[in-house]
Design an enzyme around this catalytic site. Structure first.
Site, PDB file in Angstrom:
ATOM      1  N   GLU A   1      -3.612  -0.932   6.868  1.00  0.00           N
ATOM      2  CA  GLU A   1      -3.662   0.281   6.046  1.00  0.00           C
ATOM      3  C   GLU A   1      -4.149   1.490   6.839  1.00  0.00           C
ATOM      4  OE1 GLU A   1      -6.936   1.631   2.811  1.00  0.00           O
ATOM      5  OE2 GLU A   1      -5.915  -0.250   2.384  1.00  0.00           O
TER       6      GLU A   1
ATOM      7  N   HIS B   1      -9.038 -12.132   7.087  1.00  0.00           N
ATOM      8  CA  HIS B   1      -8.037 -12.093   6.017  1.00  0.00           C
ATOM      9  C   HIS B   1      -7.426 -10.706   5.955  1.00  0.00           C
ATOM     10  CE1 HIS B   1      -5.968 -12.608   2.252  1.00  0.00           C
ATOM     11  NE2 HIS B   1      -6.606 -11.582   1.739  1.00  0.00           N
TER      12      HIS B   1
ATOM     13  N   HIS C   1      -2.571 -11.960  -7.947  1.00  0.00           N
ATOM     14  CA  HIS C   1      -2.527 -10.750  -8.761  1.00  0.00           C
ATOM     15  C   HIS C   1      -1.715 -10.950 -10.040  1.00  0.00           C
ATOM     16  CE1 HIS C   1      -3.481  -9.344  -4.681  1.00  0.00           C
ATOM     17  NE2 HIS C   1      -4.234  -8.478  -5.305  1.00  0.00           N
TER      18      HIS C   1
ATOM     19  N   GLU D   1     -19.164 -15.874  -4.271  1.00  0.00           N
ATOM     20  CA  GLU D   1     -19.510 -14.450  -4.293  1.00  0.00           C
ATOM     21  C   GLU D   1     -19.939 -13.943  -5.666  1.00  0.00           C
ATOM     22  OE1 GLU D   1     -16.460 -12.133  -2.358  1.00  0.00           O
ATOM     23  OE2 GLU D   1     -16.170 -13.641  -0.791  1.00  0.00           O
TER      24      GLU D   1
ATOM     25  N   SER E   1     -13.695 -15.209  -3.053  1.00  0.00           N
ATOM     26  CA  SER E   1     -14.301 -14.952  -4.357  1.00  0.00           C
ATOM     27  C   SER E   1     -13.717 -15.869  -5.418  1.00  0.00           C
ATOM     28  CB  SER E   1     -14.089 -13.496  -4.764  1.00  0.00           C
ATOM     29  OG  SER E   1     -12.703 -13.198  -4.842  1.00  0.00           O
TER      30      SER E   1
ATOM     31  N   LYS F   1       0.820  -1.208   0.000  1.00  0.00           N
ATOM     32  CA  LYS F   1       0.000   0.000   0.000  1.00  0.00           C
ATOM     33  C   LYS F   1       0.862   1.271   0.000  1.00  0.00           C
ATOM     34  CE  LYS F   1      -3.942  -2.178   0.124  1.00  0.00           C
ATOM     35  NZ  LYS F   1      -4.909  -2.110   1.221  1.00  0.00           N
TER      36      LYS F   1
END
Length: 764
Positions: free
Chosen positions: A611, A647, A700, A490, A439, A118
């Site tokens: 974050e 998570h 990713h 999901e 998901s 981040k």
């Protein structure tokens, strides 16, 4: 004359044109020329939009094909050996390889993408630069200079934006032998000199150097290095505006004020208290840029309040006063004018990037020509009063429930050591239980069905059946490959925050309020405008249906209160703590209802927990106390034999491990594959007592790692965490992946878990 300028503009486009072009390029549906044409069209449109709004000095270099930190790494020639271009000169594919990894092929092995984390305390992700002790730097990427020429050819007065040498080094990660990153500074600075010299030859007058680490707690050797670096850089051409944002300078005030640059930008939205001290300590020759329009939220600026500060500053500074947003508008949606379905009153409270540029220009005009913007200032005051007095914001029943919360509402009935035995007996899972984060791929058919339902083209019955079909497919697939704890996939959820926000009172939603999260990944944060509550169950029917399709354990999937808050545009009239506690009570109701429906595991995702940590350590404990309490308030209404998972992704855990333990989730799943399990070090040192699922592959990246690689990662995890407390799972949800790679990766993951079980059995 006070000057209106901007620190950066969103790059994705009003309709996410960049996202669509990038994904078409990666699929081979668009060639490089087509992709570059989309980029140039977007830049031209954004420069024109800013100038039309009244911005006098436009940022250039804020556009990136994936991430601005990655662009700088490429520009500096900081390209890891595994991505070294064969022809010696990097290409767009080099850049995308560093960002996304490289697939394995018949001729060569794959390459892991660079680590991603981040950007300070935002939900934007950057690619972490990799540097080695023998690192050499050379100018390797022409994008900045090309875009300066492009903008000047179109008649714009520009201010190139570069990440400062100190911030880029601070963000970098050392590879190989351990060494002090500051040892590389003397090699890096000549490259900045070369960049500034080239920009000067292009006709540039000002360059913006972003050094946001000046709002952090810096070690003394880094403060010393700041002085040395900028004393060397002052010899180079161009006027230099040093930009700080995301917080106050505090103990770095004297350092920042006295660096030999020509101007300083400060964030007066996040840290208005720093204004007097900066004004008093700024040398008489320097420009001071005041960030008074919030670059990170969507509420309209209180122009009258901002103008009072500016009038005082103008009396002291005269023509040395510049006006800007608090930070780059990268973190704002592009244009509120696109929102043709918003409630008129709610819309009147908002401003996106285009409107924020206009607010900056309005403030500058009000200073330069007193009285010329009185109507705009009066309208702003009216909007602020309308929002403050609106009966849509405050709800007595929400406040009463929050006031009635007792300390025991945030505690499980028994400690983890007792709960886990009950849970293991109830769940009956093997060693190294396998699961996913939640998901599954959001296919074109899913998006088409959702859109058709929203537009009234199909009935609710048809929509529900379409989603149930997707659930059945997800359950069948998971059973077929042998996963232990299943998820429903999901399919019905558009976004892990927006889906829940749509069912809570106190949120509003935009159609085009997209912001970039990383690369082509865009999110559309919901907007908290009032007190929050849950009118009815949100997920119970979907999860119950999924459970009815299998005898295996089905996880309920929820988003936690801190992540709901951090990934929304929050209110500014009440504290984040109060908003988080309201969300906690709303989601607590859903947890209890899932348990009552027979769901044995409930996952409450808190991906944004780390974050939200304030940038200054002095403010950490207060945040950690209320963020931890919010999670516990959400999770602690269930029985001891109901297992609570959470998570977290792309976070450094060393500094917050005590608070993560205090959350008391039975199982935590985390991202660890890009860091090669290094993130587990914090859990090992702390002797984290609960169960952990370290991610074994990077979702990713399109790369599918072999089972042996996943097993090897878990073996590294076993060196830190006892095997009986380990789960096997991906790094994160699989929403953005395609089914073929998802199926291949999860099959390999199940195979890896079986290998681990056999290994442990043999060892025993």
């Amino acid at each position: 004359m006070a000057l209106a300028h901007n620190l950066g503009f969103p790059r994705i486009g009003r309709d996410r044109e960049l996202k669509k072009a990038l994904e078409a390029y990666w699929k081979g549906e668009l060639d490089e020329a087509g992709l570059r044409k989309v980029g140039s069209d977007l830049r031209a449109a954004h420069w024109k939009l800013q100038q039309d709004a009244g911005i006098e000095l436009l940022p250039v270099g804020d556009f990136a094909w994936y991430d601005q930190v990655l662009t700088h790494s490429l520009m500096f020639g900081a390209i890891p050996e595994r991505f070294a271009p064969k022809e010696g000169k990097p290409t767009l594919d080099t850049l995308f390889g560093m960002a996304r990894g490289v697939r394995e092929s018949a001729c060569c092995g794959g390459a892991h993408a660079q680590e991603m984390t981040k950007w300070f305390d935002t939900n934007y992700h950057y690619l972490v630069p990799e540097v080695q002790q023998n690192q050499q730097f050379k100018l390797s990427w022409e994008q900045l200079f090309e875009e300066v020429d492009e903008a000047r050819a179109q008649g714009y007065k520009v201010k190139p934006v570069v990440i400062g040498p100190m911030t880029w080094l601070w963000l970098a990660k050392t590879k190989g032998a351990e060494f002090n990153k500051l040892d590389l500074l003397d090699r890096l600075l000549p490259l900045y000199g070369e960049i500034f010299q080239r920009l000067a030859k292009q006709g540039v007058e000002w360059v913006q150097i972003d050094e946001p680490i000046l709002v952090l707690d810096l070690p003394q050797d880094w403060k010393n290095a700041f002085e040395r670096a900028y004393n060397l850089l002052q010899r180079e051409p161009l006027k230099k505006l040093l930009a700080t944002y995301f917080g106050g300078l505090e103990d770095n005030t004297g350092l920042a004020a006295n660096l030999p640059v020509d101007g300083l930008h400060i964030d007066l939205v996040r840290a208005p208290e720093q204004y007097p001290s900066i004004l008093d300590r700024l040398p008489a020759y320097k420009v001071l840029s005041l960030g008074l329009v919030n670059g990170r939220n969507i509420w309209r600026c209180d122009l009258q309040k901002a103008l009072q500060t500016l009038q005082h500053a103008h009396e002291r500074l005269g023509e040395r006063l510049w006006i800007a947003p608090s930070c780059s508008l990268l973190h704002s949606p592009v244009d509120l004018a696109r929102e043709d379905k918003l409630d008129a009153e709610l819309k009147s409270w908002l401003a996106f990037a285009a409107q924020k540029c206009a607010e900056v220009a309005t403030l500058a005009a009000a200073i330069n020509q007193p009285g010329s913007r009185d109507a705009a200032i009066a309208e702003s005051q009216q909007v602020q009063q309308s929002r403050a007095n609106s009966k849509r914001i405050h709800k007595a029943e929400v406040k009463a429930r929050l006031a009635a919360v007792k300390p025991e509402d945030s505690r499980r009935h028994a400690p983890f050591a007792e709960r886990i035995d009950l849970q293991r007996a109830r769940l009956d899972l093997p060693d190294f239980p396998t699961t996913t984060i939640g998901s599954f791929p959001q296919t074109a058919d899913i998006r088409k069905a959702r859109q058709a339902f929203k537009q009234g083209q199909i009935s609710e019955t048809d929509y529900v059946e379409a989603m149930r079909k997707e659930i059945r497919h997800a359950v069948d697939f998971q059973e077929r490959i042998g996963l232990d704890v299943l998820v429903h996939g999901e399919a019905e959820r558009n976004d892990m925050v927006e889906y829940f926000a749509e069912q809570l009172d106190g949120y509003l939603f935009t159609r085009f309020g997209w912001v970039q999260s990383y690369g082509s990944r865009c999110v559309k944060p919901a907007v908290i405008y009032g007190d929050l509550s849950r009118p009815k169950a949100m997920t119970v029917e979907w999860i119950s249906y999924a459970q009815s399709q299998t005898q295996k354990v089905m996880k309920g999937m929820l988003t936690g209160p801190v992540t709901m808050l951090m990934w929304s545009f929050p209110r500014e009239d009440v504290s984040r703590e109060e908003q988080a506690r309201q969300l906690a009570l709303a989601i607590r109701d859903e947890v209890v209802d899932l348990e009552a429906a027979g769901i044995k595991i409930v996952q409450i995702d808190e991906a944004a927990f780390r974050e939200g940590l304030p940038l200054r350590k002095s403010a950490w404990q207060h945040y950690l106390d209320w963020a931890t309490e919010a999670f516990r308030l959400t999770a602690c209404g269930v029985r001891n034999d109901t297992q609570i998972h959470t998570h977290m992704c792309y976070s450094e855990f060393n500094d917050v491990i005590e608070s993560i333990a205090a959350m008391d989730a039975d199982v935590i799943t985390i991202e660890t594959s890009r860091s090669d399990m290094e993130l587990l070090d914090a859990f090992e040192r702390f002797a984290y007592p609960n169960e952990i699922g370290p991610g074994v592959y990077d979702i990713h990246s399109p790369r599918v790692p072999p089972a042996s690689e996943m097993a090897a990662l878990m073996e590294k995890a076993m060196q830190r965490i006892p095997a009986q407390r380990l789960w096997v799972n991906p790094d994160c949800g699989l929403k953005t992946r395609a089914w073929p790679e998802t199926e291949a990766a999860l099959k390999n993951m199940v195979e890896a878990a079986q290998t681990l079980r056999e290994t442990v059995t043999e060892a025993a």
